[in-house]
Design a protein around this motif. Structure first.
Motif, PDB file in Angstrom:
ATOM      1  N   THR A  55       1.006  -1.036   0.082  1.00 40.34           N
ATOM      2  CA  THR A  55      -0.001  -0.013  -0.012  1.00 40.34           C
ATOM      3  C   THR A  55       0.803   1.305   0.046  1.00 40.34           C
ATOM      4  O   THR A  55       1.837   1.155   0.585  1.00 40.34           O
ATOM      5  CB  THR A  55      -0.960   0.192   1.196  1.00 40.34           C
ATOM      6  N   HIS A  62       0.721   5.280   1.254  1.00 36.40           N
ATOM      7  CA  HIS A  62      -0.188   6.278   1.710  1.00 36.40           C
ATOM      8  C   HIS A  62       0.335   7.630   1.369  1.00 36.40           C
ATOM      9  O   HIS A  62       1.356   7.999   1.551  1.00 36.40           O
ATOM     10  CB  HIS A  62      -0.254   6.128   3.317  1.00 36.40           C
ATOM     11  N   GLU A 116      -0.812  11.916   1.447  1.00 39.14           N
ATOM     12  CA  GLU A 116      -1.767  12.767   1.817  1.00 39.14           C
ATOM     13  C   GLU A 116      -1.514  14.292   0.917  1.00 39.14           C
ATOM     14  O   GLU A 116      -0.591  14.700   1.103  1.00 39.14           O
ATOM     15  CB  GLU A 116      -1.633  13.131   3.306  1.00 39.14           C
ATOM     16  N   PRO A 146      -6.583  12.276   2.038  1.00 39.80           N
ATOM     17  CA  PRO A 146      -5.733  11.085   1.819  1.00 39.80           C
ATOM     18  C   PRO A 146      -5.960  10.082   0.544  1.00 39.80           C
ATOM     19  O   PRO A 146      -6.926  10.180   0.175  1.00 39.80           O
ATOM     20  CB  PRO A 146      -6.323  10.071   2.902  1.00 39.80           C
ATOM     21  N   ASN A 152      -4.862   6.290  -0.580  1.00 38.28           N
ATOM     22  CA  ASN A 152      -4.201   5.384  -0.423  1.00 38.28           C
ATOM     23  C   ASN A 152      -4.181   4.136  -1.605  1.00 38.28           C
ATOM     24  O   ASN A 152      -5.255   3.927  -2.025  1.00 38.28           O
ATOM     25  CB  ASN A 152      -4.990   4.635   0.961  1.00 38.28           C
ATOM     26  N   ASP A 183      -3.851   0.679  -3.293  1.00 38.29           N
ATOM     27  CA  ASP A 183      -3.580  -0.799  -2.622  1.00 38.29           C
ATOM     28  C   ASP A 183      -3.166  -1.690  -3.759  1.00 38.29           C
ATOM     29  O   ASP A 183      -3.834  -1.691  -4.741  1.00 38.29           O
ATOM     30  CB  ASP A 183      -5.100  -1.122  -2.251  1.00 38.29           C
ATOM     31  N   ALA A 189       5.704   6.392   2.595  1.00 39.82           N
ATOM     32  CA  ALA A 189       4.632   7.099   3.133  1.00 39.82           C
ATOM     33  C   ALA A 189       5.010   8.699   2.479  1.00 39.82           C
ATOM     34  O   ALA A 189       5.999   9.261   2.307  1.00 39.82           O
ATOM     35  CB  ALA A 189       4.364   7.290   4.557  1.00 39.82           C
ATOM     36  N   GLY A 206      -9.319  10.000  -4.501  1.00 43.49           N
ATOM     37  CA  GLY A 206      -9.527   9.460  -3.304  1.00 43.49           C
ATOM     38  C   GLY A 206     -10.963   8.687  -2.833  1.00 43.49           C
ATOM     39  O   GLY A 206     -10.604   7.830  -2.312  1.00 43.49           O
ATOM     40  N   ARG A 248      -8.166   4.064  -7.975  1.00 41.01           N
ATOM     41  CA  ARG A 248      -6.663   4.009  -7.473  1.00 41.01           C
ATOM     42  C   ARG A 248      -6.214   2.660  -7.833  1.00 41.01           C
ATOM     43  O   ARG A 248      -4.999   2.446  -8.005  1.00 41.01           O
ATOM     44  CB  ARG A 248      -7.390   4.008  -6.083  1.00 41.01           C
TER      45      ARG A 248
END
Ligand SMILES: Cc1cc2nc3c(=O)[nH]c(=O)nc-3n(C[C@H](O)[C@H](O)[C@H](O)COP(=O)(O)OP(=O)(O)OC[C@H]3O[C@@H](n4cnc5c(N)ncnc54)[C@H](O)[C@@H]3O)c2cc1C
Length: 409
Positions: free
Chosen positions: A79, A81, A83, A88, A90, A92, A206, A379, A385
């Motif tokens: 994943t 992450h 921001e 956010p 994310n 996957d 991140a 998002g 995503r």
């Protein structure tokens, strides 16, 4: 004019980065006499991208290198992450097709040493370290090899049927041939530094992007490699604000790093990386081919540059091994390499340009706006995503190892 008796090889590869080392390995496994010249003594330099994506992991399996890769110190991330202006996002990767539903983070010097070791097991392969290519040698209009500076500083020459420039964004071969890439510009540069990591700290990768700056935190085991994005051309001005200003900005974006931020004591430990995004209109001339960043410099956005450089090398090896074994490569065959890799490159660069313009340029301009509409949409949409995850981790038109290069692990 050619020197009287230059050293000779069939394929000369300038640059031992991801593109050059992979091409060297594949051609050597085809039985082509290949020489890679790398200007440094080793691969151990602080700035090397860290990502090995799912399609490259599959390629390593096909080459029989999967088990060796798992022995390297690495982290798998499934994943990502991010921001972006408080939105956010994310990604996957657990639903990717194929054997690898993740990206590996591995120090690139370990990855390149592993490929070099595999290549050096082939009798046709030679890696010259401390060999800096400084020019090309020509026979009329055709490039027939290179001049290079060896360890002692002496200028030498090596003749080759084909020269492949894998010498990165500031390619010396490209300058020597007189080709200029078209630049798309970039709104940012990157500061690159380390901070310690504790065993219970967050793992993987991140990122945070807010008004003014962005930070990507890369887990390298006992330390974090940190990329801190600044507006292009503001390095001197921002350094003048002092290291404490960087501490404060970091803590605003990555609050859990507050307890160790003061270990970054001076700007001597902060390197500036110049971000470029460009592409050559034509990736070849008579006797010479450009692949990887020498043909198309990639922005760090998405961390796709290594994967793309490796995929270029695989396509080049598949198309050129036979002509090289036959001893003659035509410009038509070189054009086929560009034709094969053009569309994936254009797609990824178009995505990077869009993110530069719509997300990074807005954020580094310092405006405390809300996240752009596209980011909000991503998002909210699982499908979008997943698509982005696929484009990053596998990429358009992933390449498979040619049959001659496959080995059991
Ligand atoms: C700030 C930043 C962060 C990035 N992070 C990532 C990331 O995490 N993941 C990712 O996939 N991509 C990342 N990229 C992009 C990635 O670094 C490149 O796209 C990728 O390394 C290209 O591989 P290459 O083999 O074509 O060239 P390079 O990796 O640049 O390798 C070129 C090699 O040639 C050698 N060389 C140079 N000149 C000569 C010469 N004259 N003679 C002999 N040898 C020479 C160099 O020493 C080097 O070893 C990032 C880019 C930037 C700017």
């Amino acid at each position: 004019m050619l020197p009287a008796s230059p050293d000779e090889t069939t394929c000369l590869i300038a640059g031992g980065g991801p593109a050059g080392m992979m091409l060297g390995l594949l051609l050597a496994r085809a039985g082509v006499k290949v020489t890679v010249m790398e200007k440094h003594a080793d691969f151990l330099r602080d700035f090397r991208g860290d990502t090995v994506h799912a399609s490259t992991l599959r390629l390593l399996d096909e080459l029989g290198l999967g088990p060796r890769f798992t022995q390297l110190p690495h982290r798998l991330i499934d994943t990502i992450h991010m921001e972006i202006q408080n939105q956010p996002v994310n990604l996957d990767l657990t639903r990717l097709p194929g054997a690898h539903q993740h990206i590996a983070l591995v120090p690139q010097w370990d990855f390149l040493e592993m490929v070099a070791t595999a290549a050096e097991a082939e009798p046709c392969f030679r890696l010259l370290r401390n060999a800096e290519v400084v020019g090309v040698i020509r026979d009329r209009d055709r490039v027939v090899g290179v001049s290079y500076r060896d360890q002692s500083g002496e200028i030498k020459h090596m003749r080759a049927e084909l020269t492949v420039a894998c010498d990165g964004r500031n390619s010396a071969v490209r300058s020597a041939v007189g080709l200029t890439p078209h630049s798309f510009g970039a709104p940012m540069d990157v500061w690159w530094f380390r901070l310690p990591r504790r065993p219970d700290d967050p793992k993987g990768l991140a990122g945070a992007l807010h008004a003014g700056h962005a930070t990507i935190v890369i887990d390298r085991g006992d330390y974090y490699q940190i990329a801190y994005i600044i507006p292009k051309g503001t390095d001197a001005q921002l350094r003048a604000q002092g290291i404490e200003a960087l501490h404060r900005a970091l803590v605003r974006m990555v609050p859990w790093i507050a307890d160790r931020v003061d270990q970054l004591t001076s700007f001597d430990d902060v390197k500036l990386l110049d971000v470029q995004l460009n592409r050559l209109p034509r990736w070849y001339a008579d006797g010479v081919l450009f692949i990887g960043d020498s043909a198309h410099a990639m922005s760090p956005v998405g961390g796709v540059g290594i994967n793309l450089a490796v995929a270029d090398a695989v396509a080049a090896a598949r198309i050129l091994a036979k002509p090289l074994l036959a001893g003659r490569v035509s410009t038509r065959q070189l054009a086929r390499v560009q034709a094969r890799r053009w569309i994936p490159t254009v797609i990824l660069q178009a995505a990077q340009r869009m993110i530069h313009a719509k997300v990074i340029a807005v954020a580094v301009a310092g405006s405390d706006q809300r996240a752009p509409r596209g980011v909000t949409l991503v998002g909210r949409s699982v499908a979008l995503r997943r698509l982005i995850g696929y484009l990053i981790a596998i990429g358009p038109l992933p390449e498979h190892a040619p049959r001659y290069a496959r080995r059991r692990g």
